[in-house]
Structure formats: structure tokens, C-alpha cells
Design a protein around this motif. Structure first.
Motif, PDB file in Angstrom:
ATOM      1  N   CYS A 114       0.495  -1.115  -0.319  1.00 10.79           N
ATOM      2  CA  CYS A 114       0.416  -0.132  -0.151  1.00 10.79           C
ATOM      3  C   CYS A 114       0.927   1.627   0.007  1.00 10.79           C
ATOM      4  N   GLU A 115       1.607   0.853   0.758  1.00  4.49           N
ATOM      5  CA  GLU A 115       2.524   2.653   1.469  1.00  4.49           C
ATOM      6  C   GLU A 115       4.468   2.255   0.548  1.00  4.49           C
ATOM      7  N   GLY A 116       4.905   1.686  -0.868  1.00  9.36           N
ATOM      8  CA  GLY A 116       5.520   1.983  -1.961  1.00  9.36           C
ATOM      9  C   GLY A 116       6.474   0.802  -1.014  1.00  9.36           C
ATOM     10  N   GLN A 149       1.127  -2.840   5.683  1.00 14.30           N
ATOM     11  CA  GLN A 149       1.609  -1.959   6.710  1.00 14.30           C
ATOM     12  C   GLN A 149       0.565  -1.131   6.656  1.00 14.30           C
ATOM     13  N   SER A 150      -0.388  -1.099   5.877  1.00 10.19           N
ATOM     14  CA  SER A 150      -1.721  -0.491   6.265  1.00 10.19           C
ATOM     15  C   SER A 150      -3.116  -1.048   6.161  1.00 10.19           C
ATOM     16  N   GLY A 151      -4.096  -0.806   6.525  1.00 11.38           N
ATOM     17  CA  GLY A 151      -5.418  -1.443   6.203  1.00 11.38           C
ATOM     18  C   GLY A 151      -5.988  -0.712   4.856  1.00 11.38           C
ATOM     19  N   GLN A 152      -6.066   0.555   4.875  1.00 13.78           N
ATOM     20  CA  GLN A 152      -6.740   1.998   4.198  1.00 13.78           C
ATOM     21  C   GLN A 152      -7.285   1.179   2.636  1.00 13.78           C
ATOM     22  N   LEU A 153      -6.586   0.262   1.796  1.00 11.67           N
ATOM     23  CA  LEU A 153      -6.764  -0.565   0.227  1.00 11.67           C
ATOM     24  C   LEU A 153      -8.513  -1.046   1.042  1.00 11.67           C
ATOM     25  N   PHE A 200       3.459  -2.589   9.182  1.00 13.35           N
ATOM     26  CA  PHE A 200       4.451  -3.465   9.248  1.00 13.35           C
ATOM     27  C   PHE A 200       5.110  -2.451   8.331  1.00 13.35           C
ATOM     28  N   ARG A 201       6.007  -2.036   8.613  1.00 10.85           N
ATOM     29  CA  ARG A 201       7.111  -0.799   7.981  1.00 10.85           C
ATOM     30  C   ARG A 201       8.583  -1.647   8.349  1.00 10.85           C
ATOM     31  N   ALA A 202       8.511  -1.581   7.185  1.00 13.06           N
ATOM     32  CA  ALA A 202      10.800  -2.668   7.161  1.00 13.06           C
ATOM     33  C   ALA A 202      11.519  -1.306   6.653  1.00 13.06           C
ATOM     34  N   GLU A 203      10.954  -0.062   8.015  1.00 11.97           N
ATOM     35  CA  GLU A 203      12.163   0.355   8.135  1.00 11.97           C
ATOM     36  C   GLU A 203      13.280   0.619   7.886  1.00 11.97           C
ATOM     37  N   LYS A 204      14.453   1.632   7.491  1.00 12.00           N
ATOM     38  CA  LYS A 204      15.688   0.922   7.248  1.00 12.00           C
ATOM     39  C   LYS A 204      16.357   1.936   7.935  1.00 12.00           C
ATOM     40  N   HIS A 230      10.841   6.306  14.057  1.00 13.42           N
ATOM     41  CA  HIS A 230      10.191   4.611  13.107  1.00 13.42           C
ATOM     42  C   HIS A 230       9.878   3.407  14.361  1.00 13.42           C
ATOM     43  N   LEU A 231       9.145   2.689  13.846  1.00 14.72           N
ATOM     44  CA  LEU A 231       8.629   1.572  14.246  1.00 14.72           C
ATOM     45  C   LEU A 231       8.575   0.537  13.076  1.00 14.72           C
ATOM     46  N   ALA A 232       9.267  -0.262  13.586  1.00 22.41           N
ATOM     47  CA  ALA A 232       8.438  -1.238  12.676  1.00 22.41           C
ATOM     48  C   ALA A 232       7.040  -1.866  12.404  1.00 22.41           C
ATOM     49  N   VAL A 290      -5.407   4.304  13.086  1.00 19.86           N
ATOM     50  CA  VAL A 290      -6.272   3.743  12.857  1.00 19.86           C
ATOM     51  C   VAL A 290      -6.686   4.646  12.113  1.00 19.86           C
ATOM     52  N   GLU A 291      -7.155   3.628  10.783  1.00 18.42           N
ATOM     53  CA  GLU A 291      -7.470   5.017   9.499  1.00 18.42           C
ATOM     54  C   GLU A 291      -9.498   4.672   9.365  1.00 18.42           C
ATOM     55  N   PRO A 292      -9.495   5.868   9.274  1.00 20.01           N
ATOM     56  CA  PRO A 292     -11.295   5.876   9.063  1.00 20.01           C
ATOM     57  C   PRO A 292     -11.537   6.465   7.382  1.00 20.01           C
ATOM     58  N   GLY A 313       7.087  15.957  14.229  1.00 20.54           N
ATOM     59  CA  GLY A 313       6.526  15.561  13.563  1.00 20.54           C
ATOM     60  C   GLY A 313       4.965  15.263  12.585  1.00 20.54           C
ATOM     61  N   GLU A 314       5.411  14.463  11.445  1.00 25.39           N
ATOM     62  CA  GLU A 314       3.733  14.144  11.107  1.00 25.39           C
ATOM     63  C   GLU A 314       3.166  13.284  11.736  1.00 25.39           C
ATOM     64  N   ILE A 315       1.955  13.003  12.255  1.00 21.03           N
ATOM     65  CA  ILE A 315       1.538  12.250  12.686  1.00 21.03           C
ATOM     66  C   ILE A 315      -0.032  11.483  12.306  1.00 21.03           C
ATOM     67  N   VAL A 316      -0.483  12.726  10.944  1.00 21.21           N
ATOM     68  CA  VAL A 316      -1.491  12.200  10.288  1.00 21.21           C
ATOM     69  C   VAL A 316      -0.546  12.027   9.120  1.00 21.21           C
ATOM     70  N   GLN A 345      -7.830  12.790  -0.342  1.00 22.91           N
ATOM     71  CA  GLN A 345      -8.613  11.958  -1.534  1.00 22.91           C
ATOM     72  C   GLN A 345      -7.958  10.319  -1.959  1.00 22.91           C
ATOM     73  N   ARG A 346      -8.876  10.103  -2.437  1.00 21.58           N
ATOM     74  CA  ARG A 346      -8.553   8.744  -3.320  1.00 21.58           C
ATOM     75  C   ARG A 346      -9.166   8.861  -4.921  1.00 21.58           C
ATOM     76  N   GLU A 347      -7.819   8.311  -5.228  1.00 19.78           N
ATOM     77  CA  GLU A 347      -8.169   8.456  -7.365  1.00 19.78           C
ATOM     78  C   GLU A 347      -9.507   7.462  -7.109  1.00 19.78           C
TER      79      GLU A 347
END
Ligand code: 4AD
Ligand code: MG
Length: 435
Positions: A167-169, A187-191, A210-214, A220-222, A227-229, A357-360, A364-366
């Protein structure tokens, strides 16, 4: 369990003047001649149990001198109001029984320890006053998050953890073997929320992602909780309104219920009290301008923001700031593009104040099938894995929007913590999988 009831320390105020029994662990101890002061914690709170030589048998008074830190014990005594501190209580000890003494000295003493040592002992470190306070704030945040959506006619929809696609790359995917075929941890429940929004209108998921952040950063956490509305027939404007209303509610609720914890954490909550709508809104291009004007002359349109840049931008505002309409090339494939300027994604990020930093992240989706197909191709994502997602555009496509709030960054911000490792009970990071 023994048959007679013990009282939680948090309820001692209901028992002033009476004898009660409580069970817990020894947190700290000091003695002066005829008195031992035992600081006992039981999860609900902390109380000073005073053992006076004249009140107890001689052997018990002598034994109380040798109780070690983190011994589990049962203490009986009379509840007294604390002489000096209002709202605090003491126990005048009548009896005391050790349930289990530590097999060796408890490794975490009140002295300062290094971070690695504390992280290795995270299972024990959690017992400390500060960590308990953080976990309570975390719980209050999660409860407020759920209460908000539950009281605004959202339906909770659980997203899967094993997924066939990114979902996120693709650079941060954890791959695993799923009965002989590769699968990825979500990585996200969005889809999936987009599919559910077509069924139920207003939905949200809340779960681990989960993100395999290098990279090793303080944000950053793995494994983190998000929460995703997602809402049908909502545009970017409506999405920003929803996010600011939601976030303001969460902060207000936590401020209401967790003052004791903020005191323990020495968190000055003045800045948090300002978190009310409307949040300032700036475009991505305006954010670049802020950077250029504030010590980053090298910043240019097309750059992504790292932690340092986010700190500079957010420091210009006294509450969370919404940055919207990034260059589409910087963003995930699923964002709708601005009709007026197709280079711009209809996305938004919310940057927390005070350098958190970025929290949200959301937008809008295509909803156009062909444009979404081109976006998948442009980002070299395998179309087969997204056929089901494209179906959402084939059968009654609809404008829709949503966002994701990272719980751990929110905990770090509200608690005033310098690193996300303390915001989750058992953090998973680049070099940490235990305990
Ligand atoms: O901006 P992100 O990547 O957005 C999404 O995943 C969207 N699919 C959400 C949506 O629109 N439904 O992540 C959203 C938030 C970030 O703003 C941040 O708070 C948190 O998730 N986050 C992380 N928190 C801790 N460790 C990480 N590695 C994180 N990555 C993202
Ligand atoms: Mg993001």
C-alpha cells in the motif's frame, strides 16, 4: 487467590479509618529507627505503607527491613489520610506477608540506566512509574480514538495483516511465506477500508501495521498501531475537517482524564490545550517557502520532508498544521490529483507541534479507473495484485477520502517523549526484536 478481598490502592480513599488488605510489589523502601516506609505499587497506584515498631510483632518489624525491591507482598493496615499531601493516603501497617521474594537483586534500581540496558529489560522496565504513566496515556488515546468514531456513526472493520500487495511503497515491505507464496505484512489497512466504505459508508480500522524501515530514527517503528477512517463521498476538504475535529477531540479527552500521568511525566500541557479547530492549513509549496525562509535555502519544490524539515515548518504554528497538496510524484499511487493542477496530489499530512513531526497522513483517493491504472504502472506495481482494488472503480466508483493516525507518534507528542521506543509496550525497531 485467597478468599478474602484485597483493595486496589486507587480505591483507598473509600476506606479511610478502616483496616484493609492490599497486594502488590515493593517499589522502594527507607527506614529511620522505629519506622520503615515501604512504597508499594499494585498497578492501580502507589501507597506508602508505614511500619511502626510499636504496631507490629518484633520479628515482623525486623523482617520488613530486609524486603527487597520488587518482592510481591500482601499488606494489611489502617488507611490514613496523608499528613501533608491532599488526596494521598498511607497505610499504617498491622501485618505483612511476602508472597514471593526476588531470586536475586532486581536489575533496575532507582539510579540512572542506559537506554540499551532498559530496552533489554523492557519486560521489567514497564513496572516503573514513568512507563506506567505512558501506558495509561496510550490507553486513554486509544479509547478516545474509538469513542470518537463509534459516536460518529463509523463502523469498525478489521483489515487483514497478511496481504498480497504493497500500500505504501515496496521499499518497506516485510515479506513472509504464505503456504508457498510470498505475502506481506500490512503496511496499512487503507485499501481494505476503501472496499468497506463502499459497503458501509463510514468505516475505520485500528490495528498493528508493519514497515521494514531501514532507518534508525526517533519516530520510526517496524511495528506500529494505526487508526484509519475512510468515508464515502468525502473530498479532501471534508477529510481535513474530519481529521482536525477528531484530533482535537482525542487531545481534549486525554487532557481531561490523564492529568495525574502528565504530572508524573512532567509534561507541561499548556500547548496541548491549544489543540482546537481550526488548524492552520498550508499548501506543500507554502511549506517549501517556509523552509527557504527559515534556514533551509536549499529546499526546493519536489523535495520530501524529513524530521528536521517537519520541525522547522511546525515551529511556525501554535497548534498542529495541515500541509496539503504535495507534488503527486512524492506520494503513493492511490491519491486523486487536483483537477486544477494535475501535478498536485489531493493529500494532506498533519504535523504535530513541538517537533513531533507527521502524525497523520491521508487524503482523497483516485476514483477514476484509467488514471488509477496509469498510476500503478507509473510506480511499477503489479496490476494483478490490485485487480480487486480496481474493481472498486469498476463497480460504482465514488469519491472518497480518509487518513491514518499513528498511535505511537501521538503518544510521544502528548507525553512529551523524545523517542517512540517508550510509547509502545514492546517496541519493534531496526535492531530490536526482544523481549
Ligand atoms: O503517512 P502514512 O504512511 O499513511 C498511510 O499509511 C495511509 N495509507 C493512511 C490512510 O490514509 N489510511 O502513515 C500514517 C501515519 C503517519 O502519519 C505516522 O503517524 C504513522 O502512520 N507512521 C509511523 N509511525 C511509527 N513508525 C513508522 N514507521 C510509521 N510510519 C507511519
Ligand atoms: Mg505519510
Amino acid at each position: 487467590m485467597t478468599s478474602h478481598q484485597s483493595v486496589p490502592i486507587a480505591h483507598l480513599s473509600d476506606h479511610v479509618g478502616r483496616e484493609v488488605t492490599l497486594r502488590g510489589w515493593l517499589y522502594n523502601k527507607r527506614s529511620s529507627g522505629k519506622l520503615h516506609f515501604l512504597e508499594v505499587r499494585d498497578g492501580s497506584g502507589m501507597v506508602q505503607a508505614v511500619v511502626f515498631k510499636g504496631d507490629v510483632p518484633t520479628e515482623l518489624f525486623a523482617a520488613a527491613d530486609h524486603i527487597q525491591q520488587e518482592t510481591s507482598l500482601e499488606v494489611s493496615g489502617i488507611v490514613k489520610e496523608h499528613g501533608k499531601i491532599k488526596g494521598q493516603y498511607e497505610l499504617q501497617v498491622k501485618n505483612l506477608k511476602v508472597i514471593a521474594a526476588p531470586v536475586r537483586e532486581y536489575p533496575i534500581s532507582p539510579k540512572e540506566h542506559g537506554t540499551d540496558f532498559l530496552m533489554d529489560n523492557r519486560h521489567l522496565w514497564l513496572r516503573s512509574k514513568r512507563q506506567v504513566a505512558i501506558m495509561r496515556v496510550r490507553h486513554a488515546i486509544i479509547k478516545a480514538v474509538r469513542d470518537y468514531f463509534d459516536s460518529h456513526e463509523f463502523t469498525l472493520i478489521d483489515a487483514p495483516i497478511f496481504t498480497p500487495s504493497a500500500c505504501e511503497g515496496t521499499s518497506t515491505l516485510f515479506e513472509t511465506d504464505y503456504h508457498g507464496q510470498p505475502a506481506y505484512l500490512a503496511q496499512s489497512g487503507q485499501l481494505y477500508m476503501e472496499a468497506a466504505a463502499a459497503a458501509l459508508g463510514k468505516v475505520y480500522c485500528f490495528g498493528p501495521t508493519f514497515r521494514a524501515e531501514k532507518s534508525k530514527t526517533r519516530r520510526h517503528l517496524a511495528e506500529f498501531w494505526m487508526v484509519e477512517p475512510e468515508v464515502a463521498f468525502l473530498d479532501l476538504e471534508g477529510d481535513m475537517n474530519l481529521a482536525e475535529d477528531f484530533l482535537s477531540y482525542v487531545v481534549a479527552r486525554v487532557l481531561e482524564t490523564r492529568q495525574t500521568e502528565f504530572k508524573i511525566l512532567e509534561r507541561d500541557t499548556k500547548n496541548l490545550e491549544r489543540v482546537t479547530p481550526p488548524f492552520p492549513r498550508i499548501t506543500y509549496d507554502e511549506a517549501i517557502q517556509i523552509l527557504q525562509d527559515n534556514g533551509h535555502p536549499e529546499a526546493k519544490v519536489g523535495d520530501d520532508f524529513g524530521g528536521d524539515e517537519e520541525t522547522v515548518i511546525s515551529s511556525k504554528f501554535d497548534r498542529p498544521v495541515i500541509v496539503h497538496r504535495y507534488r503527486a510524484s512524492l506520494k503513493a499511487f492511490y491519491f486523486a490529483h487536483d483537477k486544477a493542477v494535475p501535478d498536485l496530489a489531493l493529500n494532506m499530512d498533519i504535523l504535530a507541534p513541538e517537533g513531533y513531526g507527521e502524525i497523520v497522513g491521508g487524503g482523497q483517493r483516485e476514483d477514476d479507473l484509467e488514471r488509477l491504472e496509469s498510476a500503478l504502472a507509473a510506480q511499477k506495481l503489479p496490476k494483478e495484485a490490485f485487480e480487486w482494488y480496481l474493481d472498486l472503480r469498476r463497480y460504482g466508483s465514488f469519491p472518497h477520502a480518509g487518513f491514518g493516525l499513528g498511535i505511537e507518534r501521538t503518544v510521544a507528542w502528548l507525553c512529551g517523549l523524545s523517542h517512540v521506543r517508550e510509547t509502545i509496550p514492546f517496541p519493534r525497531m531496526l535492531h530490536r526484536l526482544t523481549p
